[in-house]
Design a protein around this motif. Structure first.
Motif, PDB file in Angstrom:
ATOM      1  N   ALA A 141       0.834  -1.206   0.000  1.00 49.14           N
ATOM      2  CA  ALA A 141       0.000   0.000   0.000  1.00 49.14           C
ATOM      3  C   ALA A 141       0.867   1.253   0.000  1.00 49.14           C
ATOM      4  CB  ALA A 141      -0.916   0.003   1.217  1.00 49.14           C
ATOM      5  N   LYS A 142       0.356   2.293  -0.618  1.00 49.60           N
ATOM      6  CA  LYS A 142       1.058   3.568  -0.628  1.00 49.60           C
ATOM      7  C   LYS A 142       1.054   4.172   0.775  1.00 49.60           C
ATOM      8  CE  LYS A 142       1.109   8.117  -2.854  1.00 49.60           C
ATOM      9  NZ  LYS A 142       0.432   9.011  -3.840  1.00 49.60           N
ATOM     10  N   ALA A 143       2.204   4.646   1.204  1.00 49.31           N
ATOM     11  CA  ALA A 143       2.315   5.212   2.556  1.00 49.31           C
ATOM     12  C   ALA A 143       1.641   6.577   2.620  1.00 49.31           C
ATOM     13  CB  ALA A 143       3.787   5.345   2.936  1.00 49.31           C
ATOM     14  N   HIS A 144       0.847   6.763   3.674  1.00 50.79           N
ATOM     15  CA  HIS A 144       0.234   8.058   3.924  1.00 50.79           C
ATOM     16  C   HIS A 144      -0.070   8.163   5.411  1.00 50.79           C
ATOM     17  CE1 HIS A 144      -3.346   5.477   3.728  1.00 50.79           C
ATOM     18  NE2 HIS A 144      -3.938   6.383   4.494  1.00 50.79           N
ATOM     19  N   THR A 145      -0.287   9.361   5.878  1.00 47.87           N
ATOM     20  CA  THR A 145      -0.617   9.549   7.291  1.00 47.87           C
ATOM     21  C   THR A 145      -1.430  10.820   7.467  1.00 47.87           C
ATOM     22  OG1 THR A 145       0.275   9.708   9.539  1.00 47.87           O
ATOM     23  CG2 THR A 145       1.512  10.826   7.806  1.00 47.87           C
ATOM     24  N   ALA A 146      -2.351  10.790   8.432  1.00 46.45           N
ATOM     25  CA  ALA A 146      -3.121  11.979   8.799  1.00 46.45           C
ATOM     26  C   ALA A 146      -2.514  12.674  10.013  1.00 46.45           C
ATOM     27  CB  ALA A 146      -4.576  11.594   9.081  1.00 46.45           C
ATOM     28  N   TRP A 147      -1.438  12.104  10.573  1.00 44.13           N
ATOM     29  CA  TRP A 147      -0.756  12.725  11.706  1.00 44.13           C
ATOM     30  C   TRP A 147       0.184  13.805  11.184  1.00 44.13           C
ATOM     31  CZ3 TRP A 147      -1.987  11.013  16.702  1.00 44.13           C
ATOM     32  CH2 TRP A 147      -2.801   9.875  16.757  1.00 44.13           C
ATOM     33  N   ARG A 148       0.507  14.779  12.014  1.00 46.80           N
ATOM     34  CA  ARG A 148       1.254  15.950  11.571  1.00 46.80           C
ATOM     35  C   ARG A 148       2.429  16.261  12.499  1.00 46.80           C
ATOM     36  NH1 ARG A 148      -0.751  14.682   7.683  1.00 46.80           N
ATOM     37  NH2 ARG A 148      -2.393  15.691   6.451  1.00 46.80           N
ATOM     38  N   SER A 149       3.383  17.005  11.969  1.00 51.20           N
ATOM     39  CA  SER A 149       4.506  17.434  12.798  1.00 51.20           C
ATOM     40  C   SER A 149       3.972  18.271  13.959  1.00 51.20           C
ATOM     41  CB  SER A 149       5.511  18.244  11.972  1.00 51.20           C
ATOM     42  OG  SER A 149       4.910  19.416  11.466  1.00 51.20           O
ATOM     43  N   GLY A 150       4.568  18.071  15.119  1.00 46.02           N
ATOM     44  CA  GLY A 150       4.103  18.766  16.318  1.00 46.02           C
ATOM     45  C   GLY A 150       3.102  17.980  17.128  1.00 46.02           C
ATOM     46  N   ASP A 151       2.625  16.849  16.597  1.00 51.08           N
ATOM     47  CA  ASP A 151       1.717  16.001  17.380  1.00 51.08           C
ATOM     48  C   ASP A 151       2.500  15.262  18.459  1.00 51.08           C
ATOM     49  OD1 ASP A 151      -0.463  16.697  15.841  1.00 51.08           O
ATOM     50  OD2 ASP A 151      -0.458  14.865  14.624  1.00 51.08           O
ATOM     51  N   VAL A 152       1.894  15.155  19.628  1.00 52.05           N
ATOM     52  CA  VAL A 152       2.425  14.310  20.699  1.00 52.05           C
ATOM     53  C   VAL A 152       1.430  13.160  20.858  1.00 52.05           C
ATOM     54  CG1 VAL A 152       3.048  14.150  23.133  1.00 52.05           C
ATOM     55  CG2 VAL A 152       3.575  16.224  21.839  1.00 52.05           C
ATOM     56  N   VAL A 153       1.946  11.941  20.781  1.00 52.71           N
ATOM     57  CA  VAL A 153       1.093  10.772  20.624  1.00 52.71           C
ATOM     58  C   VAL A 153       1.353   9.745  21.724  1.00 52.71           C
ATOM     59  CG1 VAL A 153       0.356   8.964  19.015  1.00 52.71           C
ATOM     60  CG2 VAL A 153       1.240  11.139  18.131  1.00 52.71           C
ATOM     61  N   GLY A 154       0.277   9.270  22.344  1.00 53.81           N
ATOM     62  CA  GLY A 154       0.375   8.160  23.274  1.00 53.81           C
ATOM     63  C   GLY A 154       0.246   6.857  22.516  1.00 53.81           C
TER      64      GLY A 154
END
Length: 264
Positions: A141-154
């Motif tokens: 699958a083609k790589a993609h993401t809805a997450w963005r720079s500056g996100d802090v993730v648990g």
């Protein structure tokens, strides 16, 4: 007329959930079937590996407290997992039993339409039929993401919780740096104040800066509840001044390999 896997998935009326599960199952099936030695392995062996990897992530729903995850959502997850796994030629008795129980629970709650109710026996028959592995491996699958720079993730791994900062997004993957903290309860942004970056260990025992290109981190919010947004627009990540710089910019990995690594 026999019911097909895609027919069942459409009846769930949960497009985002199905897309995420189907993508994860295909990803794990691809990597399990990719090595040359996979040609000599039995489908059951490959299937056991695929299911174990998929459940590392989706157990965050299946084993969640009903207070945190609505039971009907968990039932849809169990059924979608069983269908997507069976579609790739694999089966697991415990997963199938959970899916059959999910069908009964969804019908009892009148959660889906009449077609789903009428075809209960057909769906169960499909899940209990012999699974046949497709001749072709799933496509990459083609790589993609809805997450963005500056996100802090648990990030949840079994019964432990970690956190990382997204420095940037490159070629469809978040580039992340972990905070040096892990605990049994979900983390909050306030708990990360003043926490340093977690480093890796070199052969001589020194600590070095550890960053990852984390492929597979796609939807936000995460349908599997493994990844949760704790804060956004955070320009400065964890303090890494105490860590030596490594030769490479970052290590390439994905959410499944990262989960296995954090289990160790």
């Amino acid at each position: 007329m026999a019911i097909k896997h895609l027919d069942v998935l459409k009846l769930l009326a949960a497009a985002d959930l199905v897309e995420a599960i189907d993508g994860d199952v295909k990803h794990c099936a691809l990597w399990a079937r990719l090595p040359p030695e996979a040609a000599t392995r039995e489908p059951a062996q490959i299937g056991a590996e695929v299911i174990a990897n998929v459940l590392l992530r989706w157990n965050c729903i299946l084993q969640a407290d009903p207070v945190e995850v609505a039971p009907l959502y968990a039932h849809k997850t169990a059924l979608a997992l069983a269908v997507c796994v069976h579609r790739q030629g694999f089966a697991d008795a415990q997963l199938t039993d959970a899916a059959v129980a999910a069908i009964a629970a969804l019908n009892a709650a009148v959660a889906l339409n009449d077609v789903f109710h009428r075809r209960r026996a057909d769906i169960e028959a499909l899940l209990r039929s012999p699974a046949v592995m497709p001749a072709r491996r799933p496509p990459l699958a083609k790589a993609h993401t809805a997450w963005r720079s500056g996100d802090v993730v648990g990030m949840q791994v079994a019964d432990r919780h970690h956190a990382f900062h997204v420095l940037e997004v490159s070629q469809g993957a978040p580039i992340v740096e972990f905070y040096d903290i892990v605990q049994a309860m979900p983390l909050a942004w306030q708990q990360l104040q003043g926490v340093n970056a977690r480093g890796g260990r070199s052969e001589d025992g020194s600590a070095y800066l550890d960053r990852y290109a984390l492929y597979g981190l796609q939807q936000q919010p995460d349908p599997a509840h493994q990844f949760r947004l704790l804060a956004s627009g955070i320009a400065q990540g964890p303090d890494n001044a105490h860590l030596a710089r490594h030769l490479g910019l970052y290590a390439v990995t994905d959410i499944f390999r990262m989960t296995r690594d954090l289990l160790q």
